[in-house]
Design a protein around this motif. Structure first.
Motif, PDB file in Angstrom:
ATOM      1  N   THR A 264      65.579  26.969  15.466  1.00  0.00           N
ATOM      2  CA  THR A 264      65.467  26.912  14.011  1.00  0.00           C
ATOM      3  C   THR A 264      65.789  25.491  13.530  1.00  0.00           C
ATOM      4  O   THR A 264      66.767  24.885  13.978  1.00  0.00           O
ATOM      5  CB  THR A 264      66.474  27.886  13.360  1.00  0.00           C
ATOM      6  OG1 THR A 264      66.439  29.111  14.101  1.00  0.00           O
ATOM      7  CG2 THR A 264      66.123  28.167  11.921  1.00  0.00           C
ATOM      8  N   TYR A 265      64.949  24.993  12.620  1.00  0.00           N
ATOM      9  CA  TYR A 265      65.154  23.669  12.028  1.00  0.00           C
ATOM     10  C   TYR A 265      65.654  23.845  10.597  1.00  0.00           C
ATOM     11  O   TYR A 265      65.265  24.798   9.914  1.00  0.00           O
ATOM     12  CB  TYR A 265      63.835  22.895  11.978  1.00  0.00           C
ATOM     13  CG  TYR A 265      63.280  22.564  13.354  1.00  0.00           C
ATOM     14  CD1 TYR A 265      63.524  21.317  13.922  1.00  0.00           C
ATOM     15  CD2 TYR A 265      62.529  23.501  14.063  1.00  0.00           C
ATOM     16  CE1 TYR A 265      63.020  21.012  15.184  1.00  0.00           C
ATOM     17  CE2 TYR A 265      62.030  23.199  15.328  1.00  0.00           C
ATOM     18  CZ  TYR A 265      62.278  21.962  15.876  1.00  0.00           C
ATOM     19  OH  TYR A 265      61.792  21.667  17.125  1.00  0.00           O
TER      20      TYR A 265
ATOM     21  N   PHE B   3      64.322  26.030   5.810  1.00  0.00           N
ATOM     22  CA  PHE B   3      64.424  26.464   7.204  1.00  0.00           C
ATOM     23  C   PHE B   3      63.036  26.699   7.792  1.00  0.00           C
ATOM     24  O   PHE B   3      62.118  27.154   7.098  1.00  0.00           O
ATOM     25  CB  PHE B   3      65.193  27.791   7.294  1.00  0.00           C
ATOM     26  CG  PHE B   3      66.662  27.671   6.998  1.00  0.00           C
ATOM     27  CD1 PHE B   3      67.539  27.160   7.950  1.00  0.00           C
ATOM     28  CD2 PHE B   3      67.175  28.076   5.772  1.00  0.00           C
ATOM     29  CE1 PHE B   3      68.903  27.066   7.679  1.00  0.00           C
ATOM     30  CE2 PHE B   3      68.532  27.983   5.497  1.00  0.00           C
ATOM     31  CZ  PHE B   3      69.399  27.477   6.450  1.00  0.00           C
ATOM     32  N   TYR B   4      62.919  26.406   9.067  1.00  0.00           N
ATOM     33  CA  TYR B   4      61.705  26.792   9.793  1.00  0.00           C
ATOM     34  C   TYR B   4      62.102  27.143  11.225  1.00  0.00           C
ATOM     35  O   TYR B   4      62.785  26.370  11.889  1.00  0.00           O
ATOM     36  CB  TYR B   4      60.680  25.645   9.814  1.00  0.00           C
ATOM     37  CG  TYR B   4      59.572  25.919  10.812  1.00  0.00           C
ATOM     38  CD1 TYR B   4      58.677  26.974  10.594  1.00  0.00           C
ATOM     39  CD2 TYR B   4      59.478  25.185  11.996  1.00  0.00           C
ATOM     40  CE1 TYR B   4      57.697  27.266  11.535  1.00  0.00           C
ATOM     41  CE2 TYR B   4      58.497  25.472  12.936  1.00  0.00           C
ATOM     42  CZ  TYR B   4      57.609  26.521  12.696  1.00  0.00           C
ATOM     43  OH  TYR B   4      56.657  26.826  13.625  1.00  0.00           O
TER      44      TYR B   4
ATOM     45  N   PHE C 299      68.321  19.066  11.018  1.00  0.00           N
ATOM     46  CA  PHE C 299      69.198  19.650  12.044  1.00  0.00           C
ATOM     47  C   PHE C 299      68.413  20.707  12.825  1.00  0.00           C
ATOM     48  O   PHE C 299      67.422  21.241  12.329  1.00  0.00           O
ATOM     49  CB  PHE C 299      70.406  20.313  11.391  1.00  0.00           C
ATOM     50  CG  PHE C 299      71.307  19.373  10.642  1.00  0.00           C
ATOM     51  CD1 PHE C 299      72.498  18.942  11.203  1.00  0.00           C
ATOM     52  CD2 PHE C 299      70.967  18.917   9.367  1.00  0.00           C
ATOM     53  CE1 PHE C 299      73.341  18.081  10.508  1.00  0.00           C
ATOM     54  CE2 PHE C 299      71.798  18.051   8.673  1.00  0.00           C
ATOM     55  CZ  PHE C 299      72.989  17.638   9.240  1.00  0.00           C
ATOM     56  N   PHE C 300      68.938  21.042  14.010  1.00  0.00           N
ATOM     57  CA  PHE C 300      68.240  22.032  14.849  1.00  0.00           C
ATOM     58  C   PHE C 300      69.265  22.896  15.605  1.00  0.00           C
ATOM     59  O   PHE C 300      70.287  22.391  16.063  1.00  0.00           O
ATOM     60  CB  PHE C 300      67.360  21.300  15.876  1.00  0.00           C
ATOM     61  CG  PHE C 300      66.732  22.208  16.908  1.00  0.00           C
ATOM     62  CD1 PHE C 300      65.620  22.988  16.589  1.00  0.00           C
ATOM     63  CD2 PHE C 300      67.252  22.285  18.197  1.00  0.00           C
ATOM     64  CE1 PHE C 300      65.044  23.831  17.539  1.00  0.00           C
ATOM     65  CE2 PHE C 300      66.685  23.125  19.150  1.00  0.00           C
ATOM     66  CZ  PHE C 300      65.578  23.896  18.819  1.00  0.00           C
ATOM     67  N   ALA C 301      68.978  24.178  15.707  1.00  0.00           N
ATOM     68  CA  ALA C 301      69.756  25.048  16.616  1.00  0.00           C
ATOM     69  C   ALA C 301      68.770  25.881  17.434  1.00  0.00           C
ATOM     70  O   ALA C 301      67.809  26.425  16.878  1.00  0.00           O
ATOM     71  CB  ALA C 301      70.691  25.953  15.826  1.00  0.00           C
ATOM     72  N   PRO C 302      68.986  25.969  18.752  1.00  0.00           N
ATOM     73  CA  PRO C 302      68.029  26.671  19.613  1.00  0.00           C
ATOM     74  C   PRO C 302      68.154  28.194  19.540  1.00  0.00           C
ATOM     75  O   PRO C 302      69.068  28.725  18.903  1.00  0.00           O
ATOM     76  CB  PRO C 302      68.445  26.192  21.015  1.00  0.00           C
ATOM     77  CG  PRO C 302      69.901  25.890  20.894  1.00  0.00           C
ATOM     78  CD  PRO C 302      70.113  25.379  19.492  1.00  0.00           C
ATOM     79  N   GLY C 303      67.238  28.874  20.208  1.00  0.00           N
ATOM     80  CA  GLY C 303      67.408  30.287  20.545  1.00  0.00           C
ATOM     81  C   GLY C 303      68.086  30.344  21.910  1.00  0.00           C
ATOM     82  O   GLY C 303      68.393  29.302  22.500  1.00  0.00           O
ATOM     83  N   ARG C 304      68.307  31.538  22.429  1.00  0.00           N
ATOM     84  CA  ARG C 304      68.928  31.629  23.753  1.00  0.00           C
ATOM     85  C   ARG C 304      68.271  32.740  24.569  1.00  0.00           C
ATOM     86  O   ARG C 304      67.676  33.667  24.036  1.00  0.00           O
ATOM     87  CB  ARG C 304      70.428  31.864  23.655  1.00  0.00           C
ATOM     88  CG  ARG C 304      70.849  33.248  23.148  1.00  0.00           C
ATOM     89  CD  ARG C 304      71.138  34.271  24.232  1.00  0.00           C
ATOM     90  NE  ARG C 304      71.335  35.605  23.672  1.00  0.00           N
ATOM     91  CZ  ARG C 304      70.357  36.472  23.469  1.00  0.00           C
ATOM     92  NH1 ARG C 304      69.108  36.183  23.766  1.00  0.00           N
ATOM     93  NH2 ARG C 304      70.613  37.670  22.963  1.00  0.00           N
TER      94      ARG C 304
END
Ligand code: GLA
Length: 388
Positions: A51-52, A117-118, A22-27
């Motif tokens: 973040t992965y 997490f990475y 899964f992945f979530a971006p920064g902003r």
């Protein structure tokens, strides 16, 4: 990236098969700073770095969590039936917080998992590495436990985790843009109602350049909570004097000027001036952008910085030096601090053919003035949190 992270996962947990990524971006926020918690408009976008998370379910109730960014912390273990804040668990309190809030809301999380997490967002740089790991945890838990939650629910849960579990009284902007981001678009978000609109970012031969002061900042130890408290006190003074408002951003510059004497502290008055003027700037900036007036948009970014410097007082020598050096460069349409301030990053709109020169000159001037080395990223605007 997938292959690399799966290999790391196997090395760390000695487990294989059934892995999911899964992945979530920064902003980055283009304009509208420190007004999300005052019911104002903000204009952020999601980035192409973030973040992965790699996850594998377990049959027992144990969670084993590891971050490639904090290897010295080793594997952090806890049980899904006993989630408590623990200072020593450091970064792992963010995923724990999200799980705790979900459980408190009655969602069933009844078995454990191993999770790696990475992140490639610079930590403490004001690009929301913490909201990124929160929203990432939210979409992972929703997926593996099949929870009945939509993205806005996850956004709200993540903010609640930050407020109640971590203790930072942040607004909703970061979690919202990370959850709801859209490629090549910024989001105009009304933080009062959560009504939002995507706005295609047509920058006409220019790009967004983020510059990191490399002055580290943690929201917890910054003056963030005290700024928010000051706004709450100012709002209370106005309400006590009979004004019928729920948020400072319901004021216009006109009603602010008429009523500012009702705010008891001098500090409250200048902080509110920033809040009200910034909210008006966002709306004018969007109008400019819609008309293709990028220069006009850039000028408002510059004004936003001045207001954050003089009235909200959240900039400091590092951010000011970077922004001032940026303003001197040819091809810079606008430049300001972004995020909470007190260090962190600036955001600039720079003509494409001038970017190399911009990075060289601004980097040199900044180094001369502060002794610090800035990092620069040409930002790509991407989608929000997702399963890969
Ligand atoms: C931090 C907070 C946000 C917002 C910004 C300032 O990023 O998490 O909610 O208040 O600061 O605009």
């Amino acid at each position: 990236m997938k292959e690399k992270l799966f290999i790391e996962f196997k090395k760390i947990f000695m487990e294989d098969g059934g892995l999911e990524l899964f992945f979530a971006p920064g902003r980055v926020n283009l304009i509208g700073e420190h007004i999300d918690y005052n019911g104002g408009y903000v204009f952020p976008c999601a980035l192409d770095f973030g973040t992965y998370g790699v996850i594998k379910k377990r049959n027992d109730k144990k969670v084993r969590a590891y971050s490639l960014n904090f290897q010295e912390k080793g594997i952090i273990e806890f049980f899904v039936d006993n989630i408590i804040f623990n200072e020593d668990d450091d970064w792992a309190n963010y995923p724990k917080g999200v799980m705790k809030i979900m459980k408190d809301l009655g969602h069933i999380i009844n078995h454990g998992f191993d999770i790696l997490f990475y992140g490639n967002i610079p930590n403490g740089a004001g690009l929301s590495s913490s909201a990124s790991i929160e929203v990432l945890t939210g979409i992972i838990i929703k997926d593996i436990f099949n929870l009945n939650l939509d993205m806005i629910d996850i956004v709200k849960i993540s903010q609640k985790a930050e407020n109640q579990f971590i203790g930072v009284n942040c607004g909703i902007m970061d979690q919202f843009s990370i959850g709801m981001g859209k490629k090549d678009n910024a989001i105009l978000l009304d933080c009062n109602t959560l009504a939002y609109k995507y706005a295609p970012l047509k920058l006409d031969g220019a790009s967004i350049v983020i510059a990191n002061t490399n002055k580290r900042r943690g929201l917890g130890d910054s003056k963030y909570n005290s700024r928010r408290k000051c706004c709450e006190d100012a709002l209370k003074d106005l309400k006590d004097s009979g004004m019928k408002i729920d948020y400072l951003c319901e004021l216009t510059m006109e009603t602010f000027n008429k009523n500012k004497n009702k705010i008891k502290s001098e500090e409250g008055i200048i902080r509110t001036k920033h809040v009200v003027s910034e909210n008006e700037r966002v709306l004018v900036a969007i109008e400019k952008l819609n008309k293709g007036d990028i220069e006009g948009f850039g000028k408002l970014m510059n004004e936003s910085h001045m207001s954050l410097k003089n009235d909200y007082e959240v900039t400091g020598i590092e951010l000011d030096s970077l922004v001032e050096a940026s303003w001197e460069e040819d091809g810079v349409i606008g430049s300001r601090m972004t995020g909470a301030g007190f260090g962190g990053c600036t955001v600039s709109i720079v003509k494409d053919e001038k970017i190399d020169m911009f990075i060289k000159n601004v980097g040199e001037k900044y180094n001369k003035k502060t002794g610090l080395r800035a990092d620069f990223y040409v930002a790509k605007i991407d989608d929000g949190a997702r399963k890969l």
